[in-house]
Motif scaffolding. Structure first.
Motif, PDB file in Angstrom:
ATOM      1  N   ASP A 293      30.472  47.680  26.092  1.00  0.00           N
ATOM      2  CA  ASP A 293      31.410  46.558  26.057  1.00  0.00           C
ATOM      3  C   ASP A 293      31.088  45.655  27.246  1.00  0.00           C
ATOM      4  OD1 ASP A 293      33.479  44.765  26.081  1.00  0.00           O
ATOM      5  OD2 ASP A 293      35.080  46.255  26.150  1.00  0.00           O
ATOM      6  N   PRO A 294      30.591  44.436  27.026  1.00  0.00           N
ATOM      7  CA  PRO A 294      30.189  43.573  28.154  1.00  0.00           C
ATOM      8  C   PRO A 294      31.325  43.249  29.104  1.00  0.00           C
ATOM      9  CG  PRO A 294      30.217  42.338  26.080  1.00  0.00           C
ATOM     10  CD  PRO A 294      30.359  43.786  25.719  1.00  0.00           C
ATOM     11  N   ASP A 295      32.568  43.315  28.653  1.00  0.00           N
ATOM     12  CA  ASP A 295      33.700  43.057  29.547  1.00  0.00           C
ATOM     13  C   ASP A 295      33.765  44.086  30.677  1.00  0.00           C
ATOM     14  OD1 ASP A 295      34.444  40.846  28.101  1.00  0.00           O
ATOM     15  OD2 ASP A 295      35.921  41.916  26.887  1.00  0.00           O
ATOM     16  N   ASN A 296      33.282  45.308  30.391  1.00  0.00           N
ATOM     17  CA  ASN A 296      33.298  46.335  31.425  1.00  0.00           C
ATOM     18  C   ASN A 296      32.332  46.011  32.554  1.00  0.00           C
ATOM     19  OD1 ASN A 296      35.191  47.826  30.025  1.00  0.00           O
ATOM     20  ND2 ASN A 296      33.686  49.113  28.999  1.00  0.00           N
ATOM     21  N   ILE A 297      31.258  45.291  32.228  1.00  0.00           N
ATOM     22  CA  ILE A 297      30.289  44.923  33.258  1.00  0.00           C
ATOM     23  C   ILE A 297      30.934  43.946  34.232  1.00  0.00           C
ATOM     24  CG2 ILE A 297      28.006  43.938  33.681  1.00  0.00           C
ATOM     25  CD1 ILE A 297      27.303  44.671  30.788  1.00  0.00           C
ATOM     26  N   LEU A 298      31.594  42.934  33.706  1.00  0.00           N
ATOM     27  CA  LEU A 298      32.238  41.933  34.560  1.00  0.00           C
ATOM     28  C   LEU A 298      33.333  42.567  35.402  1.00  0.00           C
ATOM     29  CD1 LEU A 298      32.629  39.015  35.465  1.00  0.00           C
ATOM     30  CD2 LEU A 298      34.100  38.669  33.468  1.00  0.00           C
ATOM     31  N   ARG A 299      34.092  43.501  34.832  1.00  0.00           N
ATOM     32  CA  ARG A 299      35.178  44.135  35.577  1.00  0.00           C
ATOM     33  C   ARG A 299      34.665  44.928  36.776  1.00  0.00           C
ATOM     34  NH1 ARG A 299      38.008  44.515  30.483  1.00  0.00           N
ATOM     35  NH2 ARG A 299      36.854  46.388  29.898  1.00  0.00           N
ATOM     36  N   SER A 300      33.400  45.341  36.739  1.00  0.00           N
ATOM     37  CA  SER A 300      32.824  46.081  37.852  1.00  0.00           C
ATOM     38  C   SER A 300      32.571  45.186  39.054  1.00  0.00           C
ATOM     39  CB  SER A 300      31.518  46.755  37.415  1.00  0.00           C
ATOM     40  OG  SER A 300      31.751  47.659  36.354  1.00  0.00           O
ATOM     41  N   PHE A 301      32.471  43.874  38.831  1.00  0.00           N
ATOM     42  CA  PHE A 301      32.320  42.903  39.912  1.00  0.00           C
ATOM     43  C   PHE A 301      33.708  42.304  40.170  1.00  0.00           C
ATOM     44  CE2 PHE A 301      28.227  43.482  38.099  1.00  0.00           C
ATOM     45  CZ  PHE A 301      27.286  43.196  39.072  1.00  0.00           C
ATOM     46  N   THR A 302      34.526  43.019  40.913  1.00  0.00           N
ATOM     47  CA  THR A 302      35.935  42.652  41.026  1.00  0.00           C
ATOM     48  C   THR A 302      36.123  41.247  41.592  1.00  0.00           C
ATOM     49  OG1 THR A 302      35.980  43.806  43.158  1.00  0.00           O
ATOM     50  CG2 THR A 302      36.715  45.038  41.229  1.00  0.00           C
ATOM     51  N   LEU A 304      34.077  38.629  41.388  1.00  0.00           N
ATOM     52  CA  LEU A 304      33.687  37.632  40.394  1.00  0.00           C
ATOM     53  C   LEU A 304      34.624  37.667  39.188  1.00  0.00           C
ATOM     54  CD1 LEU A 304      29.793  38.062  40.468  1.00  0.00           C
ATOM     55  CD2 LEU A 304      31.219  36.487  41.798  1.00  0.00           C
ATOM     56  N   SER A 305      35.159  38.838  38.890  1.00  0.00           N
ATOM     57  CA  SER A 305      36.065  38.962  37.745  1.00  0.00           C
ATOM     58  C   SER A 305      37.318  38.121  37.951  1.00  0.00           C
ATOM     59  CB  SER A 305      36.439  40.428  37.531  1.00  0.00           C
ATOM     60  OG  SER A 305      37.347  40.577  36.474  1.00  0.00           O
ATOM     61  N   GLU A 306      37.822  38.076  39.181  1.00  0.00           N
ATOM     62  CA  GLU A 306      39.013  37.264  39.458  1.00  0.00           C
ATOM     63  C   GLU A 306      38.720  35.778  39.254  1.00  0.00           C
ATOM     64  OE1 GLU A 306      40.242  38.217  43.367  1.00  0.00           O
ATOM     65  OE2 GLU A 306      40.830  40.284  42.898  1.00  0.00           O
TER      66      GLU A 306
END
Length: 354
Positions: A293-302, A304-306
Motif C-alpha cells: 500500500d503506497p500510503d504506508n510508505i508516505l506515513r513512514s516519513f512523518t 513529509l506526511s504532515e
C-alpha cells in the motif's frame, strides 16, 4: 359403524421406540466430521524458529529455566494458513521436546508485523518471509557483487509498508568505497554499518540487535551468512562465493531460521549483557511489491506526511504531480537540505513502487 371407526387406541400407531428406527451403517466406521473445534485450553505458547520439510522448530518457555525446543506439525484446520518463522503459536500434544516426539500447532497468534514479498509487481499473492520482526537489516556488498540501489529501495519499501525499522550494513568495503552508494540514502536517517575484511563492526551491530527481532535480507553473495556466523558462532550457516563470470552469488542459505544473539562478558561479542534475535533468510535476486500500500510508505516519513496533508486528493507526490504541497515546501525552503534529500528518497521509493 363407519369404516373409519376402529376399536384400536388412537395412540397405538405412534407407540414406537429406538429399535424401530433404521440407521444407515457407516462404511468407514469413523465418527462423522464436525465443524466444532476443541478450544485447546491446555495449549502452551511457543515461537517458530524455522521450518524444514513440514516440521516446525518451536521454542517453548523462552528465556525461562526450562526453555526447550519442540518439533511440531500444523493442525489440519491450519492447512490453508501460512505459518512463518517468528510466529507466536499455540502448541498441544507432546511438548516435552524429547527425541522422537511430535507436537501440533493449533493456533497462530496475532502478529505485530509481517514482512512479505510477491513474485513480481503485478502479483497480488503475497509470500510471507517472517512474522513479528521489528527491524530489517539490509546487507549489501560494496563490490563483488556490485550494489543494487533499486533492490535496496525495494527492501526499504517493504520495511516501511510493514512498519519495520530498516538498518543497512555494507560489506566488502575494502574492495570499493561505499560512500557513493550510501549517498543514495542520505536523507533516510538509516543506521549504517560498514564492514571490511578483518574489520567487521560486530560490537556495533550486536548492540543494535539487542532487545529486537531483526530479519536479515540481501542479494546472494553479499556476505550475509558470514555475518550471521560471526554474530552467532553456533549458527554454522553455509557460506559461498560469487561467480566470476556472472557476478552473481550462490544461494547458500536455503531456509529461514531464527537465531539468538547474546552479548556480554564471556560471549564472543562482549559488551553489555543482552539478548536479541536474528532471522537469516535465503539470498534473493528479486523482491516484488504487488502487495504494498503506497500510503504506508508516505506515513513512514512523518515530517513529509504532515506536509502532504495539504496536497490535492489523489496526489501521487511524484515530481510531475500538479500542486503537490511537497514542492511548495521545497520552494519556500521549509524543508532545508536534509528535508530535500528525504523528499528525493521518498520520491524514488514511490517511483519504484509505481
Amino acid at each position: 359403524m363407519s369404516w373409519w371407526d376402529t376399536d384400536d387406541d388412537e395412540d397405538d400407531e405412534y407407540d414406537l421406540d429406538e429399535s424401530d428406527v433404521r440407521v444407515r451403517p457407516n462404511p468407514k466406521a469413523n465418527r462423522p466430521r464436525t465443524k466444532v473445534r476443541p478450544e485447546h485450553a491446555d495449549a502452551v505458547i511457543g515461537r517458530v524458529l524455522g521450518v524444514d520439510r513440514g516440521r516446525y522448530a518451536v521454542l517453548v518457555d523462552a528465556d525461562a529455566d526450562d526453555e526447550h525446543e519442540v518439533t511440531a506439525t500444523r493442525a489440519r484446520e491450519l492447512r490453508r494458513n501460512a505459518i512463518a518463522t517468528g510466529d507466536s503459536v499455540d502448541v498441544v500434544g507432546d511438548t516435552t521436546g524429547d527425541e522422537g516426539t511430535l507436537a501440533r500447532i493449533v493456533r497462530v497468534r496475532e502478529r505485530s508485523t509481517l514482512l512479505r514479498r510477491s513474485a513480481d509487481d503485478t502479483d497480488r499473492v503475497e509470500r510471507v518471509i517472517v512474522a513479528n520482526a521489528d527491524q530489517l537489516l539490509i546487507v549489501v556488498a560494496a563490490a563483488d557483487p556490485e550494489p543494487r540501489t533499486r533492490l535496496v529501495d525495494r527492501y526499504l519499501v517493504a520495511a516501511y509498508d510493514a512498519g519495520i525499522r530498516p538498518l543497512l550494513c555494507v560489506t566488502k568495503a575494502d574492495l570499493a568505497d561505499p560512500a557513493p552508494f550510501l549517498a543514495n540514502f542520505a536523507g533516510l536517517d538509516i543506521p549504517t554499518f560498514t564492514s571490511r575484511r578483518g574489520a567487521m563492526p560486530l560490537g556495533e551491530i550486536a548492540a543494535a540487535l539487542v532487545g529486537h527481532r531483526t530479519v536479515l535480507v540481501g542479494h546472494s553473495g553479499v556476505g550475509k551468512s558470514t555475518l550471521v556466523n560471526a554474530l552467532v558462532p553456533s549458527a554454522d550457516r553455509a557460506t559461498g562465493h560469487v561467480n566470476v563470470v556472472t557476478g552473481r552469488g550462490r544461494h547458500t542459505s536455503s531456509s529461514t531460521v531464527s537465531l539468538r544473539v547474546e552479548t556480554g562478558p564471556g560471549t564472543a561479542l562482549g559488551g553489555e549483557p543482552g539478548r536479541g534475535w536474528v532471522i537469516d533468510t535465503p539470498g534473493i535476486r528479486s523482491f516484488g511489491l504487488g502487495h504494498v500500500d503506497p500510503d504506508n510508505i508516505l506515513r513512514s516519513f512523518t515530517d513529509l506526511s504532515e506536509i502532504a496533508e495539504g496536497c490535492p486528493r489523489g496526489c501521487t507526490h511524484l515530481p510531475d504531480a500538479p500542486d503537490c504541497a511537497l514542492d511548495d515546501a521545497v520552494a519556500s525552503g521549509r524543508l532545508g537540505d536534509i528535508g530535500r534529500a528525504r523528499l528525493d528518497s521518498l520520491r524514488r521509493l514511490l517511483a519504484t513502487f509505481a
